[in-house]
Design an enzyme around this catalytic site. Structure first.
Site: not given
Ligand code: LLP
Length: 446
Positions: A291, A361-362, A330
């Site tokens: 895990p 900047c997106e 993510r």
């Protein structure tokens, strides 16, 4: 809200973890800040141990260090009696630098380089999880050259589609990982491995995917793998000692997530293996689990400070924070969803809907879309929960943003485990070719 580990809301209405006030932590260590609840991680490790000890006679738990690799985390996992899964020379180096016992390291990867294999051999790692026939031959040659013998597991793809995001599925037939259990390929590789005197075939491995809720998929994988072990014994007489079923147990990111508790998950797998072994009259192999997310995910909190707030009437209100896709890709990569609190007014009523935007900047740099929160003002602290796995580990310096600090907290004490990057860290590896120096003559453009 059901909060994991030692995370709670204190008398001042502030978020608290490890008996530390998150507002204080942000003041002391700055933001964005990654906070790990030490007790929360230790408790998850112990849950795995307890459940395995209760349901299965021989087992090992390995921490999948790709979820968050650092010196301190390797040390903590060693203290908790876990082994380690590493997937690159860099993760291996980190483990060795932390003094992690080499014999408890399993080295994974679908394209290990010769340098990485050599590093693993000279470090004396316990096991190499061989992904493909090319690697098998490379490893055999290297081991023969050193006159050493190395234990291996073979990574197989059992052809099971785990119900999770497409990018984090790994066990299905169409996968870059492992040797397929469909057809004869796997048996051929087993036979070849048994011919190579420098390799000791200790067992087989599979990993069906990550953030998996459908525990039926794990049980199915366990059955297929045991079936293959029986086939190996039938065809070669060889009894394989270890069965490694990878990681993948899901965690709670939002209120809609209902992962199976660790104990039930393990009980299910253990039962599936025992039943399958009984069916084929096989002795029980040592069971390995790897895990990552379910050990460290819920123990992590990412804390950001709110800056600009932009209300577009009738459309949405953006609250921009001082981090974003650079420290947590993510949401952009997997449409991952999160829950969050305002750390400095954690018990205030949630009265307004916000979209939490990052500072890159997106337009796609959105951490959380449409979350109900108390009314925000610049300076408020957004605490994103379940931020301990695959966030800092996947952080980049996009837009030349320095990576945040990472701290571990317990019993009122906070320790830096990775220091915040500085601007000078960002240019540390940059070089200006001599011909481009200021006094050099630039070539004419056009
Ligand atoms: N073992 C192997 C061979 C793996 O490939 C992985 C994860 C694990 C164990 C640990 O799985 P876990 O228990 O953490 O689910 N970046 C993605 C996750 C990629 C997982 C890759 N392999 C994310 O952010 O969701």
């Amino acid at each position: 809200m059901n909060l994991p580990g030692t995370i709670c809301i204190n008398a001042e209405g502030h978020l608290q973890v490890g008996d530390c006030d998150v507002v204080e932590l942000a003041r002391t260590f700055g933001t964005p800040l990654y906070i790990y609840d030490e007790e929360g991680i230790r408790e998850k490790c112990r849950e795995y141990h307890r459940a395995l000890a209760a349901h299965y006679p021989k087992y090992k738990v390995l921490y999948a260090s790709k979820a968050f690799s650092s010196l301190a985390m390797c040390r903590l996992m060693e203290q908790e009696g876990l082994g380690l899964d590493v997937v690159s020379g860099g993760e291996l180096y980190t483990a060795l630098a932390a003094g992690f016992p080499q014999g408890k390291i399993y080295f994974h990867g679908n394209n290990k380089s010769i340098e990485e294999l050599n590093l693993a051999l000279s470090a004396g790692v316990g096991y190499i999880v061989v992904d493909n026939p090319w690697e098998l031959e490379n490893l055999a040659q290297l081991a023969a050259g050193r006159k050493s013998r190395i234990k291996i597991l073979l990574r197989l793809t059992p052809g099971i589609e785990a119900h999770t995001h497409h990018y984090i599925q790994t066990g299905q037939l169409d996968s870059k990982f492992g040797i397929s259990l469909v057809g004869d390929a796997a048996l051929e590789v087993v036979k070849r491995a048994l011919e190579l005197p420098c390799l000791e075939l200790a067992g087989i491995h599979c990993h069906i995917g990550s953030q998996v809720f459908a525990s039926e998929s794990f049980r199915l994988a366990a059955e297929r793998m045991v079936e293959f072990m029986a086939e190996v014994r039938e065809e070669t007489g060889q009894q394989l000692a270890e069965l490694n079923l990878g990681g993948g147990l899901g965690i709670t990111y939002t209120e809609n997530d209902r992962p199976e508790p660790i104990a039930a998950f393990i009980h299910g797998i253990a039962t599936a293996i025992k039943e399958a072994c009984a069916r084929y009259n096989l002795p029980l192999p040592t069971l390995l689990l790897e895990p990552g997310r379910s050990l460290v995910g819920e123990a992590g909190i990412a804390v950001y400070r709110v800056g600009a707030i932009k209300e577009i009437p009738g459309v949405r209100t953006y609250a921009s924070v001082d981090g974003g896709m650079a420290d947590n890709p993510r949401p952009a990569l997997y449409q991952a969803r999160y829950r969050a609190l305002v750390a400095n007014k954690a018990d205030a009523p949630r009265v307004q809907k916000y979209t939490i935007a990052g500072k890159c900047c997106e337009s796609g740099d959105i951490l959380i879309e449409d979350i109900e929160l108390p009314r925000l003002v610049p300076g408020d602290l957004i605490a994103v929960l379940s931020s301990g796995a695959y966030q800092y580990a996947m952080a980049s310096n996009y837009n030349r943003l320095p990576r945040p600090a990472v701290i571990a907290v317990a019993q009122g004490r906070a320790e830096v485990i990775i220091r915040r990057e500085t601007y000078s860290d960002l240019i540390r590896y940059d070089r200006i070719p001599p011909a481009w120096e200021k006094d050099a003559t630039l070539p004419a453009v056009m």
